[in-house]
Design a protein around this motif. Structure first.
Motif, mmCIF file in Angstrom:
data_model
loop_
_atom_site.group_PDB
_atom_site.id
_atom_site.type_symbol
_atom_site.label_atom_id
_atom_site.label_comp_id
_atom_site.label_asym_id
_atom_site.label_seq_id
_atom_site.Cartn_x
_atom_site.Cartn_y
_atom_site.Cartn_z
ATOM 1 N N ARG A 46 0.823 -1.150 0.006
ATOM 2 C CA ARG A 46 0.044 -0.056 0.122
ATOM 3 C C ARG A 46 0.962 1.254 0.010
ATOM 4 O O ARG A 46 0.486 2.414 -0.426
ATOM 5 C CB ARG A 46 -0.871 -0.086 1.151
ATOM 6 N N GLU A 47 2.043 1.248 0.508
ATOM 7 C CA GLU A 47 3.017 2.215 0.615
ATOM 8 C C GLU A 47 3.543 2.663 -0.557
ATOM 9 O O GLU A 47 3.764 3.724 -1.213
ATOM 10 C CB GLU A 47 3.992 2.120 1.898
ATOM 11 N N LEU A 48 4.265 1.466 -1.211
ATOM 12 C CA LEU A 48 4.818 1.673 -2.557
ATOM 13 C C LEU A 48 4.363 1.401 -3.701
ATOM 14 O O LEU A 48 5.030 1.674 -4.798
ATOM 15 C CB LEU A 48 6.097 0.736 -2.123
ATOM 16 N N ARG A 49 3.389 0.432 -3.709
ATOM 17 C CA ARG A 49 2.642 0.041 -5.118
ATOM 18 C C ARG A 49 3.555 -0.574 -6.046
ATOM 19 O O ARG A 49 3.766 0.010 -7.056
ATOM 20 C CB ARG A 49 1.945 1.345 -5.747
ATOM 21 N N PRO A 50 4.339 -1.554 -5.728
ATOM 22 C CA PRO A 50 5.137 -2.155 -6.787
ATOM 23 C C PRO A 50 4.546 -2.752 -7.772
ATOM 24 O O PRO A 50 3.273 -3.158 -7.709
ATOM 25 C CB PRO A 50 5.796 -3.202 -5.580
ATOM 26 N N ASP A 51 5.136 -3.263 -8.774
ATOM 27 C CA ASP A 51 4.542 -3.865 -10.008
ATOM 28 C C ASP A 51 4.219 -5.217 -9.861
ATOM 29 O O ASP A 51 3.223 -6.016 -10.499
ATOM 30 C CB ASP A 51 5.725 -3.621 -11.238
ATOM 31 N N VAL A 52 5.007 -5.869 -9.028
ATOM 32 C CA VAL A 52 4.823 -7.469 -8.944
ATOM 33 C C VAL A 52 5.343 -7.590 -7.312
ATOM 34 O O VAL A 52 6.200 -7.018 -6.804
ATOM 35 C CB VAL A 52 5.883 -8.296 -9.767
ATOM 36 N N VAL A 53 4.448 -8.690 -6.722
ATOM 37 C CA VAL A 53 4.805 -9.129 -5.411
ATOM 38 C C VAL A 53 5.302 -10.567 -5.606
ATOM 39 O O VAL A 53 4.535 -11.444 -6.179
ATOM 40 C CB VAL A 53 3.585 -9.087 -4.594
ATOM 41 N N VAL A 54 6.464 -10.970 -5.221
ATOM 42 C CA VAL A 54 7.185 -12.284 -5.235
ATOM 43 C C VAL A 54 7.165 -12.783 -3.824
ATOM 44 O O VAL A 54 7.547 -12.446 -2.993
ATOM 45 C CB VAL A 54 8.390 -12.332 -5.820
ATOM 46 N N VAL A 55 6.225 -13.813 -3.802
ATOM 47 C CA VAL A 55 5.848 -14.580 -2.299
ATOM 48 C C VAL A 55 6.672 -15.848 -2.451
ATOM 49 O O VAL A 55 6.343 -16.729 -3.338
ATOM 50 C CB VAL A 55 4.625 -14.831 -2.212
ATOM 51 N N ASN A 56 7.656 -16.209 -1.892
ATOM 52 C CA ASN A 56 8.395 -17.520 -1.800
ATOM 53 C C ASN A 56 7.972 -18.035 -0.242
ATOM 54 O O ASN A 56 8.235 -17.624 0.757
ATOM 55 C CB ASN A 56 9.952 -17.180 -1.561
ATOM 56 N N SER A 57 7.041 -19.035 -0.645
ATOM 57 C CA SER A 57 6.394 -19.923 0.354
ATOM 58 C C SER A 57 7.128 -21.015 0.781
ATOM 59 O O SER A 57 7.507 -21.974 -0.100
ATOM 60 C CB SER A 57 5.061 -20.163 0.079
ATOM 61 N N HIS A 58 7.665 -21.173 1.930
ATOM 62 C CA HIS A 58 8.531 -22.211 2.561
ATOM 63 C C HIS A 58 7.612 -23.406 3.009
ATOM 64 O O HIS A 58 8.150 -24.799 3.164
ATOM 65 C CB HIS A 58 9.588 -21.836 3.427
ATOM 66 N N THR A 59 6.407 -23.019 3.445
ATOM 67 C CA THR A 59 5.709 -24.070 4.095
ATOM 68 C C THR A 59 4.427 -24.636 3.355
ATOM 69 O O THR A 59 3.494 -25.212 3.751
ATOM 70 C CB THR A 59 4.941 -23.649 5.506
ATOM 71 N N GLY A 60 4.287 -24.214 2.078
ATOM 72 C CA GLY A 60 3.396 -24.730 1.118
ATOM 73 C C GLY A 60 2.246 -23.676 0.672
ATOM 74 O O GLY A 60 2.516 -22.480 1.053
ATOM 75 N N ALA A 61 1.027 -24.038 0.407
ATOM 76 C CA ALA A 61 0.172 -23.359 -0.052
ATOM 77 C C ALA A 61 -0.500 -22.233 0.949
ATOM 78 O O ALA A 61 -0.775 -21.184 0.651
ATOM 79 C CB ALA A 61 -1.018 -24.126 -0.862
ATOM 80 N N ALA A 62 -0.653 -22.968 2.065
ATOM 81 C CA ALA A 62 -1.310 -22.044 3.133
ATOM 82 C C ALA A 62 -0.501 -20.762 3.395
ATOM 83 O O ALA A 62 -1.359 -19.801 3.668
ATOM 84 C CB ALA A 62 -1.261 -22.919 4.499
ATOM 85 N N GLU A 63 0.853 -20.666 3.472
ATOM 86 C CA GLU A 63 1.368 -19.685 3.835
ATOM 87 C C GLU A 63 1.124 -18.578 2.793
ATOM 88 O O GLU A 63 0.964 -17.503 2.880
ATOM 89 C CB GLU A 63 2.877 -19.759 3.889
ATOM 90 N N ALA A 64 1.221 -18.984 1.413
ATOM 91 C CA ALA A 64 0.934 -17.940 0.347
ATOM 92 C C ALA A 64 -0.355 -17.555 0.261
ATOM 93 O O ALA A 64 -0.507 -16.527 -0.363
ATOM 94 C CB ALA A 64 1.488 -19.013 -1.267
ATOM 95 N N LEU A 65 -1.453 -18.407 0.417
ATOM 96 C CA LEU A 65 -2.660 -17.844 0.696
ATOM 97 C C LEU A 65 -2.924 -16.918 1.624
ATOM 98 O O LEU A 65 -3.777 -15.921 1.316
ATOM 99 C CB LEU A 65 -3.667 -19.018 0.914
ATOM 100 N N ALA A 66 -2.326 -17.102 2.697
ATOM 101 C CA ALA A 66 -2.394 -16.112 3.866
ATOM 102 C C ALA A 66 -1.956 -14.697 3.401
ATOM 103 O O ALA A 66 -2.580 -13.538 3.809
ATOM 104 C CB ALA A 66 -1.786 -16.586 5.011
ATOM 105 N N CYS A 67 -0.791 -14.812 2.638
ATOM 106 C CA CYS A 67 -0.187 -13.626 2.039
ATOM 107 C C CYS A 67 -0.902 -12.925 1.339
ATOM 108 O O CYS A 67 -1.213 -11.602 1.237
ATOM 109 C CB CYS A 67 1.304 -14.092 1.666
ATOM 110 N N VAL A 68 -1.595 -13.778 0.107
ATOM 111 C CA VAL A 68 -2.449 -13.051 -0.870
ATOM 112 C C VAL A 68 -3.868 -12.525 -0.278
ATOM 113 O O VAL A 68 -4.076 -11.546 -0.659
ATOM 114 C CB VAL A 68 -2.736 -14.127 -1.833
#
Length: 208
Positions: A46-68
Protein backbone atom coordinates in the motif's frame (compact mmCIF):
# COMPACT_ATOMS: atom_id res chain seq x y z
CA UNK A 1 14.59 1.95 -19.34
CA UNK A 2 11.94 1.78 -16.63
CA UNK A 3 12.50 -0.94 -14.05
CA UNK A 4 9.88 -3.40 -12.87
CA UNK A 5 9.49 -2.67 -9.16
CA UNK A 6 9.29 -5.75 -6.94
CA UNK A 7 8.14 -6.42 -3.39
CA UNK A 8 9.81 -9.61 -2.17
CA UNK A 9 8.14 -11.64 0.59
CA UNK A 10 10.24 -14.37 2.25
CA UNK A 11 10.49 -15.42 5.89
CA UNK A 12 13.95 -16.98 5.47
CA UNK A 13 16.79 -14.40 5.43
CA UNK A 14 19.18 -16.60 3.43
CA UNK A 15 16.78 -17.37 0.58
CA UNK A 16 15.53 -13.78 0.62
CA UNK A 17 19.08 -12.54 0.12
CA UNK A 18 19.59 -15.00 -2.73
CA UNK A 19 16.39 -14.00 -4.50
CA UNK A 20 17.14 -10.31 -4.06
CA UNK A 21 20.62 -10.77 -5.51
CA UNK A 22 19.21 -12.55 -8.56
CA UNK A 23 16.46 -10.00 -9.21
CA UNK A 24 18.56 -6.90 -8.55
CA UNK A 25 21.16 -8.35 -10.90
CA UNK A 26 18.76 -7.87 -13.82
CA UNK A 27 18.98 -4.36 -15.31
CA UNK A 28 15.21 -4.10 -15.80
CA UNK A 29 14.22 -5.42 -12.35
CA UNK A 30 14.47 -3.73 -8.94
CA UNK A 31 13.54 -5.01 -5.48
CA UNK A 32 12.10 -1.92 -3.80
CA UNK A 33 11.10 -3.57 -0.51
CA UNK A 34 11.08 -6.84 1.39
CA UNK A 35 8.71 -8.31 3.95
CA UNK A 36 8.66 -11.41 6.14
CA UNK A 37 4.93 -12.15 6.05
CA UNK A 38 1.55 -11.13 4.68
CA UNK A 39 0.97 -8.35 7.19
CA UNK A 40 4.27 -6.70 6.37
CA UNK A 41 3.75 -7.26 2.66
CA UNK A 42 0.32 -5.60 2.75
CA UNK A 43 1.73 -2.51 4.45
CA UNK A 44 4.63 -2.17 2.01
CA UNK A 45 2.35 -2.80 -0.98
CA UNK A 46 0.00 0.00 0.00
CA UNK A 47 2.93 2.30 0.64
CA UNK A 48 4.98 1.64 -2.49
CA UNK A 49 2.59 0.16 -5.09
CA UNK A 50 5.17 -2.19 -6.64
CA UNK A 51 4.55 -3.79 -10.05
CA UNK A 52 4.97 -7.35 -8.76
CA UNK A 53 4.82 -9.11 -5.40
CA UNK A 54 7.00 -12.24 -5.29
CA UNK A 55 6.00 -14.58 -2.45
CA UNK A 56 8.48 -17.35 -1.64
CA UNK A 57 6.47 -19.81 0.47
CA UNK A 58 8.48 -22.36 2.44
CA UNK A 59 5.57 -24.12 4.15
CA UNK A 60 3.29 -24.71 1.17
CA UNK A 61 0.09 -23.21 -0.15
CA UNK A 62 -1.30 -22.09 3.22
CA UNK A 63 1.46 -19.54 3.76
CA UNK A 64 1.08 -18.18 0.22
CA UNK A 65 -2.72 -17.98 0.53
CA UNK A 66 -2.45 -16.08 3.81
CA UNK A 67 -0.14 -13.55 2.18
CA UNK A 68 -2.41 -13.06 -0.85
CA UNK A 69 -5.44 -12.59 1.41
CA UNK A 70 -3.56 -9.97 3.46
CA UNK A 71 -2.67 -8.10 0.27
CA UNK A 72 -6.34 -7.92 -0.73
CA UNK A 73 -7.74 -6.60 2.61
CA UNK A 74 -9.09 -3.97 2.39
CA UNK A 75 -9.40 -4.04 -1.39
CA UNK A 76 -6.62 -1.82 -2.78
CA UNK A 77 -7.21 0.57 -5.71
CA UNK A 78 -5.09 -1.75 -7.86
CA UNK A 79 -4.91 -5.50 -7.16
CA UNK A 80 -1.44 -6.90 -6.66
CA UNK A 81 0.24 -8.90 -9.43
CA UNK A 82 1.45 -11.85 -7.37
CA UNK A 83 3.97 -14.51 -8.32
CA UNK A 84 4.22 -17.42 -5.85
CA UNK A 85 7.25 -19.70 -5.50
CA UNK A 86 6.48 -23.15 -4.08
CA UNK A 87 8.33 -26.43 -3.64
CA UNK A 88 5.41 -28.39 -5.12
CA UNK A 89 3.46 -26.28 -7.58
CA UNK A 90 1.36 -29.16 -8.92
CA UNK A 91 -0.16 -29.94 -5.54
CA UNK A 92 -1.18 -26.33 -4.85
CA UNK A 93 -2.04 -24.92 -8.28
CA UNK A 94 -5.82 -24.99 -7.90
CA UNK A 95 -5.80 -23.46 -4.41
CA UNK A 96 -3.40 -20.67 -5.20
CA UNK A 97 -4.75 -19.62 -8.59
CA UNK A 98 -8.32 -19.49 -7.29
CA UNK A 99 -7.43 -16.44 -5.17
CA UNK A 100 -6.12 -14.48 -8.15
CA UNK A 101 -2.41 -15.25 -8.18
CA UNK A 102 -0.95 -14.48 -11.61
CA UNK A 103 1.75 -17.10 -11.64
CA UNK A 104 3.29 -20.11 -9.97
CA UNK A 105 6.88 -21.19 -10.17
CA UNK A 106 8.90 -23.96 -8.61
CA UNK A 107 11.30 -22.83 -5.89
CA UNK A 108 13.94 -24.88 -7.71
CA UNK A 109 13.66 -22.80 -10.90
CA UNK A 110 16.74 -21.14 -12.31
CA UNK A 111 17.49 -17.43 -12.21
CA UNK A 112 16.48 -16.95 -15.83
CA UNK A 113 13.11 -18.62 -15.28
CA UNK A 114 12.50 -16.47 -12.20
CA UNK A 115 13.30 -13.24 -14.01
CA UNK A 116 11.09 -14.22 -16.96
CA UNK A 117 8.21 -15.11 -14.62
CA UNK A 118 8.50 -11.74 -12.85
CA UNK A 119 8.37 -9.91 -16.18
CA UNK A 120 5.35 -11.92 -17.32
CA UNK A 121 3.55 -11.29 -14.02
CA UNK A 122 4.23 -7.56 -14.24
CA UNK A 123 2.72 -7.54 -17.72
CA UNK A 124 -0.40 -9.30 -16.46
CA UNK A 125 0.40 -12.59 -18.18
CA UNK A 126 0.21 -15.95 -16.35
CA UNK A 127 3.73 -17.11 -15.52
CA UNK A 128 4.69 -20.71 -16.13
CA UNK A 129 2.62 -21.28 -19.30
CA UNK A 130 4.64 -23.12 -21.94
CA UNK A 131 5.27 -21.02 -25.05
CA UNK A 132 3.28 -23.38 -27.26
CA UNK A 133 0.28 -23.13 -24.91
CA UNK A 134 0.45 -19.37 -24.43
CA UNK A 135 -0.23 -18.72 -28.10
CA UNK A 136 -2.69 -21.52 -28.57
CA UNK A 137 -5.83 -19.38 -28.34
CA UNK A 138 -9.29 -20.93 -28.23
CA UNK A 139 -8.76 -23.40 -31.08
CA UNK A 140 -7.36 -26.26 -28.94
CA UNK A 141 -10.27 -25.94 -26.50
CA UNK A 142 -12.66 -26.67 -29.36
CA UNK A 143 -10.82 -29.95 -29.92
CA UNK A 144 -11.81 -31.21 -26.47
CA UNK A 145 -14.82 -33.47 -26.26
CA UNK A 146 -17.66 -32.53 -23.90
CA UNK A 147 -16.41 -35.09 -21.37
CA UNK A 148 -12.81 -33.85 -21.62
CA UNK A 149 -14.04 -30.30 -21.04
CA UNK A 150 -15.87 -31.44 -17.89
CA UNK A 151 -12.71 -33.17 -16.64
CA UNK A 152 -10.57 -30.15 -17.52
CA UNK A 153 -12.80 -27.74 -15.58
CA UNK A 154 -12.61 -29.91 -12.45
CA UNK A 155 -8.85 -30.38 -12.83
CA UNK A 156 -8.43 -26.59 -13.11
CA UNK A 157 -10.43 -26.11 -9.89
CA UNK A 158 -7.91 -28.26 -8.04
CA UNK A 159 -9.79 -31.58 -7.99
CA UNK A 160 -7.67 -34.71 -7.62
CA UNK A 161 -8.16 -37.69 -9.95
CA UNK A 162 -10.17 -39.45 -7.24
CA UNK A 163 -12.40 -36.41 -6.74
CA UNK A 164 -12.99 -36.07 -10.48
CA UNK A 165 -13.83 -39.77 -10.57
CA UNK A 166 -16.48 -39.37 -7.87
CA UNK A 167 -17.89 -36.13 -9.30
CA UNK A 168 -18.36 -37.50 -12.83
CA UNK A 169 -18.98 -41.16 -11.88
CA UNK A 170 -15.97 -42.37 -13.84
CA UNK A 171 -13.25 -44.85 -12.98
CA UNK A 172 -9.90 -43.33 -12.02
CA UNK A 173 -8.27 -45.05 -14.99
CA UNK A 174 -10.77 -43.30 -17.30
CA UNK A 175 -10.03 -39.97 -15.62
CA UNK A 176 -6.30 -40.51 -16.14
CA UNK A 177 -6.93 -41.30 -19.81
CA UNK A 178 -8.97 -38.12 -20.28
CA UNK A 179 -6.30 -36.01 -18.58
CA UNK A 180 -3.60 -37.52 -20.78
CA UNK A 181 -5.64 -36.70 -23.89
CA UNK A 182 -6.29 -33.14 -22.62
CA UNK A 183 -2.56 -32.57 -22.07
CA UNK A 184 -1.77 -33.83 -25.58
CA UNK A 185 -4.47 -31.78 -27.28
CA UNK A 186 -3.57 -28.54 -25.46
CA UNK A 187 0.19 -29.06 -25.60
CA UNK A 188 0.60 -28.86 -21.80
CA UNK A 189 3.36 -30.41 -19.74
CA UNK A 190 1.68 -30.98 -16.38
CA UNK A 191 -1.29 -30.16 -14.14
CA UNK A 192 -0.08 -26.73 -13.07
CA UNK A 193 0.22 -25.62 -16.68
CA UNK A 194 -3.26 -26.99 -17.30
CA UNK A 195 -4.64 -24.91 -14.42
CA UNK A 196 -2.93 -21.72 -15.53
CA UNK A 197 -4.03 -22.30 -19.13
CA UNK A 198 -7.65 -22.73 -18.02
CA UNK A 199 -7.61 -19.41 -16.14
CA UNK A 200 -5.83 -17.60 -18.97
CA UNK A 201 -8.41 -18.79 -21.52
CA UNK A 202 -11.26 -18.02 -19.06
CA UNK A 203 -12.53 -21.60 -19.17
CA UNK A 204 -12.95 -20.96 -15.45
CA UNK A 205 -12.72 -17.71 -13.53
CA UNK A 206 -11.16 -16.69 -10.22
CA UNK A 207 -13.54 -17.60 -7.42
CA UNK A 208 -15.45 -20.16 -9.49
Amino acid sequence: MACTRILLVDSHPISLTGLRTILDGCPDLEVVAVAEDGTGAAARFRELRPDVVVVNSHTGAAEALACVCALSRPAPPRPANVLVLLDNVDAAAGQVLRVGVRGLLSSASGSGELAAAVRATAAGRPAGVPARAAGAGAAPLRRLTDRETEVFKLLARGFSNAEISRELTLSESTVKFHIQRIMEKLGLRNRVHAVIFAYEKELIRVGS
